[in-house]
Design an enzyme around this catalytic site. Structure first.
Site, mmCIF file in Angstrom:
data_model
loop_
_atom_site.group_PDB
_atom_site.id
_atom_site.type_symbol
_atom_site.label_atom_id
_atom_site.label_comp_id
_atom_site.label_asym_id
_atom_site.label_seq_id
_atom_site.Cartn_x
_atom_site.Cartn_y
_atom_site.Cartn_z
ATOM 1 N N TYR A 1 -1.908 -1.965 10.198
ATOM 2 C CA TYR A 1 -2.030 -2.122 8.734
ATOM 3 C C TYR A 1 -0.746 -1.672 8.043
ATOM 4 O O TYR A 1 -0.169 -2.385 7.212
ATOM 5 C CB TYR A 1 -3.216 -1.283 8.249
ATOM 6 C CG TYR A 1 -3.487 -1.325 6.760
ATOM 7 C CD1 TYR A 1 -4.342 -2.273 6.211
ATOM 8 C CD2 TYR A 1 -2.898 -0.405 5.887
ATOM 9 C CE1 TYR A 1 -4.602 -2.311 4.850
ATOM 10 C CE2 TYR A 1 -3.149 -0.435 4.527
ATOM 11 C CZ TYR A 1 -4.012 -1.387 4.004
ATOM 12 O OH TYR A 1 -4.262 -1.418 2.659
ATOM 13 N N SER B 1 0.865 -1.181 0.000
ATOM 14 C CA SER B 1 0.000 0.000 0.000
ATOM 15 C C SER B 1 0.898 1.225 0.000
ATOM 16 O O SER B 1 2.000 1.186 0.566
ATOM 17 C CB SER B 1 -0.879 0.022 1.251
ATOM 18 O OG SER B 1 -1.496 1.296 1.395
HETATM 19 N N1 LIG Z 1 -8.835 -0.251 -1.731
HETATM 20 C C1 LIG Z 1 -7.747 0.478 -1.503
HETATM 21 O O1 LIG Z 1 -7.777 1.708 -1.581
HETATM 22 C C2 LIG Z 1 -6.437 -0.203 -1.145
HETATM 23 C C3 LIG Z 1 -5.285 0.593 -1.076
HETATM 24 C C4 LIG Z 1 -4.069 -0.008 -0.790
HETATM 25 C C5 LIG Z 1 -4.002 -1.376 -0.590
HETATM 26 N N2 LIG Z 1 -5.145 -2.114 -0.650
HETATM 27 C C6 LIG Z 1 -5.012 -3.561 -0.449
HETATM 28 O O2 LIG Z 1 -5.507 -4.234 -1.573
HETATM 29 C C7 LIG Z 1 -5.997 -5.524 -1.193
HETATM 30 C C8 LIG Z 1 -7.409 -5.724 -1.716
HETATM 31 O O3 LIG Z 1 -8.216 -4.695 -1.184
HETATM 32 P P1 LIG Z 1 -9.706 -4.394 -1.670
HETATM 33 O O4 LIG Z 1 -9.848 -2.928 -1.571
HETATM 34 O O5 LIG Z 1 -10.004 -5.095 -2.937
HETATM 35 O O6 LIG Z 1 -10.504 -5.066 -0.457
HETATM 36 P P2 LIG Z 1 -12.057 -5.520 -0.350
HETATM 37 O O7 LIG Z 1 -12.406 -5.422 1.097
HETATM 38 O O8 LIG Z 1 -12.869 -4.758 -1.314
HETATM 39 O O9 LIG Z 1 -11.999 -7.039 -0.761
HETATM 40 C C9 LIG Z 1 -11.203 -7.911 0.018
HETATM 41 C C10 LIG Z 1 -11.739 -9.312 -0.057
HETATM 42 O O10 LIG Z 1 -10.934 -10.105 0.840
HETATM 43 C C11 LIG Z 1 -11.801 -10.909 1.635
HETATM 44 N N3 LIG Z 1 -11.168 -11.197 2.920
HETATM 45 C C12 LIG Z 1 -11.043 -10.370 3.975
HETATM 46 N N4 LIG Z 1 -10.464 -11.002 4.999
HETATM 47 C C13 LIG Z 1 -10.211 -12.267 4.574
HETATM 48 C C14 LIG Z 1 -9.621 -13.396 5.180
HETATM 49 N N5 LIG Z 1 -9.210 -13.353 6.451
HETATM 50 N N6 LIG Z 1 -9.508 -14.524 4.461
HETATM 51 C C15 LIG Z 1 -9.949 -14.584 3.173
HETATM 52 N N7 LIG Z 1 -10.535 -13.553 2.549
HETATM 53 C C16 LIG Z 1 -10.647 -12.384 3.246
HETATM 54 C C17 LIG Z 1 -13.048 -10.066 1.802
HETATM 55 O O11 LIG Z 1 -14.159 -10.878 2.173
HETATM 56 C C18 LIG Z 1 -13.191 -9.449 0.421
HETATM 57 O O12 LIG Z 1 -13.886 -10.277 -0.461
HETATM 58 C C19 LIG Z 1 -5.867 -5.572 0.319
HETATM 59 O O13 LIG Z 1 -4.678 -6.246 0.670
HETATM 60 C C20 LIG Z 1 -5.791 -4.119 0.713
HETATM 61 O O14 LIG Z 1 -5.118 -3.913 1.931
HETATM 62 C C21 LIG Z 1 -6.355 -1.573 -0.910
#
Ligand SMILES: NC(=O)c1ccc[n+]([C@@H]2O[C@H](COP(=O)([O-])OP(=O)(O)OC[C@H]3O[C@@H](n4cnc5c(N)ncnc54)[C@H](O)[C@@H]3O)[C@@H](O)[C@H]2O)c1
Length: 253
Positions: free
Chosen positions: A158, A144
């Site tokens: 995080y 991130s």
């Molecule tokens: N959205 C952003 O702005 C952003 C920015 C930087 C990094 N990220 C990272 O990108 C990745 C994806 O994020 P996103 O925004 O698509 O998230 P999201 O919450 O939209 O989707 C994440 C998915 O992971 C599943 N999940 C959560 N905990 C779990 C577990 N313990 N075991 C299995 N599945 C699990 C959730 O049910 C969901 O379907 C993450 O690692 C997040 O930290 C996101």
């Protein structure tokens, strides 16, 4: 068909960028193990892939539970005959519970570490031996920009977990280059997914954030899935230990 004859496991593939990548990878010829905590959304991702003519397997599980991750990999290898791509996408951002170190409880610190850092540990621990058997592979971690910048609104567990993944990425790249296994990490900026939804509800919030991003918009799940597709495919064959910042220019401004 940039992923023809490849098998990929994607964690957290039920929603957000994980689902987007699962559908995209399958459309490029990969067979996809959809690893997801939520059975409904995981099954929906599999349906989307199958309706489009692709192949997928749903593996319900929690990335913080080693047995769940191992079971999913074993089931995928049994069904599809191998494994080539590990995409450690699942992660949680809980701004209400994960704050500054002076405000966060030990239990909340630990659960965020268990999902965001131990999850990729379990995926690589059980996945890499399968990539070795396949003769090559690609590991994609998700960091991130918070781990590159630090956030003024602290989410310290995080941020630390994502920072540790930067180090893990380098270590994996060096250790397993001899096996033709590459490891790279994507650093998303602000991406419009269900993870961010609770924090974007306020009227005007999306526009306010977009105005701070040089390219003038939030990212889409597809922006990240496209980067992941490149890293998963042989087009990135000479890239390992790398970091891709996909953030509309936020980090460099
Ligand atoms: N959205 C952003 O702005 C952003 C920015 C930087 C990094 N990220 C990272 O990108 C990745 C994806 O994020 P996103 O925004 O698509 O998230 P999201 O919450 O939209 O989707 C994440 C998915 O992971 C599943 N999940 C959560 N905990 C779990 C577990 N313990 N075991 C299995 N599945 C699990 C959730 O049910 C969901 O379907 C993450 O690692 C997040 O930290 C996101």
């Amino acid at each position: 068909m940039r992923l023809k004859n490849k098998v990929a496991i994607i964690t957290g593939a039920g929603l957000g960028m994980g689902r987007e990548a699962a559908v995209l990878f399958a459309s490029e010829g990969a067979k996809v193990i959809v690893f997801e905590l939520n059975p409904q959304s995981g099954n929906e991702t599999v349906s989307l892939i199958e309706k489009a003519g692709g192949q997928a397997l749903f593996a319900q599980g929690d990335v913080s539970k080693e047995a769940d991750v191992k079971r999913a990999i074993d089931a995928g290898v049994a069904k599809f005959g191998g494994l080539h791509i590990l995409y450690a996408n699942a992660g949680v951002l809980w701004k209400d519970r994960d704050k500054s170190v002076i405000e966060t409880t030990e239990a909340n610190w630990d659960i965020v570490q268990a999902i965001n850092l131990k999850g990729p540990f379990f995926l690589t621990k059980h996945g890499i031996p399968q990539l070795q058997k396949s003769g090559s592979g690609s590991i994609i971690l998700v960091g991130s920009i918070s781990a590159l910048l630090g956030f003024t609104l602290a989410q310290d567990s995080y941020t630390c977990a994502k920072g540790a993944l930067i180090a893990l990425n380098k270590s994996l790249a060096i250790q397993f280059a001899k096996d033709k296994i590459r490891s790279n990490i994507i650093h998303p900026g602000m991406i419009d997914t269900p993870l961010q939804e609770p924090y974007l509800k306020e009227p005007g919030k999306r526009e306010a954030i977009a105005s701070c991003i040089p390219l003038g918009r939030l990212g889409s799940p597809r922006d990240i899935a496209n980067a992941a597709l490149f890293l998963a495919s042989d087009e990135s064959a000479f890239m390992t230990g790398g970091e891709m910042v996909v953030d509309g220019g936020y980090y460099v401004q």
